[in-house]
Design an enzyme around this catalytic site. Structure first.
Site, mmCIF file in Angstrom:
data_model
loop_
_atom_site.group_PDB
_atom_site.id
_atom_site.type_symbol
_atom_site.label_atom_id
_atom_site.label_comp_id
_atom_site.label_asym_id
_atom_site.label_seq_id
_atom_site.Cartn_x
_atom_site.Cartn_y
_atom_site.Cartn_z
ATOM 1 N N LYS A 299 23.594 80.272 -13.234
ATOM 2 C CA LYS A 299 23.594 81.706 -13.586
ATOM 3 C C LYS A 299 24.880 82.010 -14.353
ATOM 4 O O LYS A 299 25.978 81.804 -13.828
ATOM 5 C CB LYS A 299 23.485 82.585 -12.339
ATOM 6 C CG LYS A 299 23.430 84.064 -12.677
ATOM 7 C CD LYS A 299 23.025 84.896 -11.480
ATOM 8 C CE LYS A 299 23.085 86.389 -11.770
ATOM 9 N NZ LYS A 299 22.189 86.821 -12.842
ATOM 10 N N HIS B 97 24.377 82.817 -6.077
ATOM 11 C CA HIS B 97 23.302 82.344 -6.956
ATOM 12 C C HIS B 97 23.493 80.869 -7.286
ATOM 13 O O HIS B 97 24.572 80.310 -7.103
ATOM 14 C CB HIS B 97 23.279 83.146 -8.268
ATOM 15 C CG HIS B 97 22.643 84.496 -8.124
ATOM 16 N ND1 HIS B 97 23.333 85.597 -7.661
ATOM 17 C CD2 HIS B 97 21.373 84.914 -8.366
ATOM 18 C CE1 HIS B 97 22.518 86.644 -7.628
ATOM 19 N NE2 HIS B 97 21.322 86.255 -8.047
HETATM 20 P P1 NAD Z 1 17.113 79.492 -17.601
HETATM 21 O O1 NAD Z 1 18.375 79.139 -18.323
HETATM 22 O O2 NAD Z 1 16.508 78.515 -16.673
HETATM 23 O O3 NAD Z 1 15.998 79.889 -18.683
HETATM 24 C C1 NAD Z 1 16.229 80.673 -19.811
HETATM 25 C C2 NAD Z 1 15.301 80.167 -20.909
HETATM 26 O O4 NAD Z 1 15.352 81.084 -21.999
HETATM 27 C C3 NAD Z 1 15.722 78.784 -21.461
HETATM 28 O O5 NAD Z 1 14.607 77.922 -21.495
HETATM 29 C C4 NAD Z 1 16.240 79.092 -22.870
HETATM 30 O O6 NAD Z 1 15.974 78.048 -23.797
HETATM 31 C C5 NAD Z 1 15.447 80.340 -23.196
HETATM 32 N N1 NAD Z 1 16.104 81.213 -24.171
HETATM 33 C C6 NAD Z 1 17.407 81.593 -24.205
HETATM 34 N N2 NAD Z 1 17.602 82.453 -25.218
HETATM 35 C C7 NAD Z 1 16.394 82.641 -25.789
HETATM 36 C C8 NAD Z 1 15.951 83.428 -26.875
HETATM 37 N N3 NAD Z 1 16.786 84.218 -27.553
HETATM 38 N N4 NAD Z 1 14.648 83.364 -27.229
HETATM 39 C C9 NAD Z 1 13.773 82.568 -26.551
HETATM 40 N N5 NAD Z 1 14.145 81.792 -25.510
HETATM 41 C C10 NAD Z 1 15.444 81.840 -25.134
HETATM 42 O O7 NAD Z 1 17.426 80.873 -16.860
HETATM 43 P P2 NAD Z 1 16.571 81.566 -15.698
HETATM 44 O O8 NAD Z 1 17.095 81.146 -14.371
HETATM 45 O O9 NAD Z 1 15.128 81.419 -15.997
HETATM 46 O O10 NAD Z 1 17.023 83.094 -15.897
HETATM 47 C C11 NAD Z 1 16.799 83.794 -17.114
HETATM 48 C C12 NAD Z 1 17.323 85.221 -16.974
HETATM 49 O O11 NAD Z 1 16.573 85.902 -15.969
HETATM 50 C C13 NAD Z 1 18.785 85.329 -16.542
HETATM 51 O O12 NAD Z 1 19.370 86.451 -17.189
HETATM 52 C C14 NAD Z 1 18.690 85.565 -15.042
HETATM 53 O O13 NAD Z 1 19.820 86.222 -14.515
HETATM 54 C C15 NAD Z 1 17.465 86.469 -15.007
HETATM 55 N N6 NAD Z 1 16.767 86.546 -13.728
HETATM 56 C C16 NAD Z 1 16.294 87.779 -13.379
HETATM 57 C C17 NAD Z 1 15.534 87.932 -12.237
HETATM 58 C C18 NAD Z 1 14.977 89.299 -11.931
HETATM 59 O O14 NAD Z 1 14.329 89.457 -10.891
HETATM 60 N N7 NAD Z 1 15.179 90.291 -12.801
HETATM 61 C C19 NAD Z 1 15.262 86.837 -11.419
HETATM 62 C C20 NAD Z 1 15.762 85.582 -11.777
HETATM 63 C C21 NAD Z 1 16.503 85.452 -12.959
#
Ligand code: NAD
Length: 268
Positions: A159, A155
Site C-alpha cells: 500500500k 495494511h
Molecule cells: P495493486 O498495485 O495490486 O493494483 C493496482 C493495479 O492498477 C496494477 O495492476 C497497476 O498496473 C494498475 N494501474 C496503475 N495505474 C493505472 C492506470 N493509470 N491505468 C490502468 N491501470 C493502472 O493495488 P491494489 O491493492 O489492487 O489497490 C489499488 C487501489 O485500491 C489502491 O489505491 C488501494 O489503496 C485501493 N483500495 C481500496 C479499497 C476500498 O475499499 N476502497 C480496498 C482495497 C484497496
C-alpha cells in the site's frame, strides 16, 4: 432485465482481479472490458484465476471505453493517476465506482465539477467493506462521549499511500461528532521523529505496513480509567466485493457524486 455493462480499470491488480471474479459471478452484471497498465492481451479471467472469460486484458482506457461503452467503470488503480482516469471515464459518459484511495477534498470538488460537466454520477468510497463503514459510524457515536482517540491502521506492504483513506475519513468523523476535549495540551519530546504518528488536528494516526496483512483499522478511545477499542479487519479482499456490487447497482440510479458507502446504506 438488461445487464449493467461493467469495465474494470486496474484489472491486473490485487483488487482488480478480485473485482473481476465478483463481477463475473453476478447475474445482473456483464463484464465488457478489463484494463490495466500491465495489459498484454491475455485473457483477464486467466489472470484472475477463474479460467478464460473471453475478455482480454488491454492497456489503454480510452479505446476500451469507446469500443465497449460500459455503463460503469470500477477503478482500483493508483493514487498517482486516478484523477486522469476519472476524467477519461466521465468524459466517455461512464459512471465511475471508485475505490482507489488518495482522493483529497480538492480532488473531490474537481470530480463534482466533472460530474456536472459530463452529466454522469459517481460513487467514491475509501472503504467498500460494509463492516468498516459500520466501524466508522460506531466510532462517530462513541466520540460524542469519549472525545480523545488515536487511530492505528495496518495494511499489506504494497500500500503506497498513508494514512489510509479510511483512517482519514474516520478522523474527520471523530472531529465532526465529538464533544469537548478537556485535557491541557503539553509539550512532547519525540525522540524518534514520527513516533507519535501523523496528525489530523489533534488526532494521531499510526500507519503500519507489513506482509501478511490486508487491512485493519483500530480506534482507541481513552478516558479517565477506561479505554474503548473499536476495530475492523478485512482478512481477504473478498470483503470489499458486496459493497462494490451494491455501488455499481446504486450508481445507475444516482445523480451527482456520492462519497462514502454509508450514504448508500439504509442505516437510520
Ligand atoms: P495493486 O498495485 O495490486 O493494483 C493496482 C493495479 O492498477 C496494477 O495492476 C497497476 O498496473 C494498475 N494501474 C496503475 N495505474 C493505472 C492506470 N493509470 N491505468 C490502468 N491501470 C493502472 O493495488 P491494489 O491493492 O489492487 O489497490 C489499488 C487501489 O485500491 C489502491 O489505491 C488501494 O489503496 C485501493 N483500495 C481500496 C479499497 C476500498 O475499499 N476502497 C480496498 C482495497 C484497496
Amino acid at each position: 432485465m438488461t445487464k449493467i455493462r461493467v469495465a474494470v480499470n486496474g484489472a491486473a491488480g490485487n483488487m482488480g482481479r478480485e473485482v473481476l471474479r465478483g463481477v463475473n459471478e453476478d447475474r445482473d452484471l456483464e463484464l465488457v472490458a478489463a484494463v490495466d497498465l500491465k495489459g498484454d492481451g491475455s485473457d483477464a479471467g486467466i489472470q484472475a484465476g477463474i479460467g478464460a472469460i473471453g475478455i482480454s486484458l488491454e492497456r489503454d482506457l480510452i479505446p476500451a471505453l469507446t469500443r465497449t461503452r460500459p455503463d460503469v467503470v470500477i477503478d482500483f488503480t493508483s493514487p498517482h493517476t486516478i484523477m486522469d482516469s476519472i476524467e477519461k471515464i466521465m468524459s466517455a459518459k461512464a459512471r465511475p465506482v471508485l475505490g482507489t484511495t488518495g482522493i483529497t477534498e480538492a480532488d473531490l470538488d474537481t470530480i463534482i465539477s466533472w460530474s456536472k460537466k459530463y452529466g454522469v454520477p459517481a460513487v467514491i468510497a475509501p472503504n467498500f467493506a460494509i463492516g468498516a463503514v459500520l466501524m466508522m459510524l460506531f466510532v462517530a457515536q462513541a466520540a460524542r462521549y469519549l472525545p480523545e482517540a488515536e487511530i492505528i491502521e495496518l495494511h499489506h506492504e504494497n500500500k503506497i499511500d498513508s494514512p489510509s483513506g479510511t483512517a482519514i475519513k474516520t478522523a474527520e468523523m471523530i472531529l465532526k461528532s465529538r464533544g469537548t476535549v478537556n485535557r491541557q495540551p503539553m509539550a512532547e519530546l519525540e525522540k524518534v521523529k514520527g513516533a507519535r504518528g501523523g496528525r489530523i488536528e489533534d488526532i494521531h494516526i499510526h500507519s503500519v505496513r507489513l506482509p501478511g496483512l490486508v487491512a485493519r483499522h483500530e480506534v482507541i478511545f481513552g478516558s479517565i480509567g477506561q479505554t474503548l477499542t473499536i476495530r475492523h479487519d478485512s482478512s481477504t479482499r473478498a470483503s470489499f466485493i458486496p459493497g462494490i456490487i451494491l455501488a455499481v447497482r446504486e450508481v445507475m440510479k444516482l445523480e451527482g457524486v456520492v462519497y462514502g458507502l454509508e450514504n448508500l446504506l439504509n442505516l437510520t
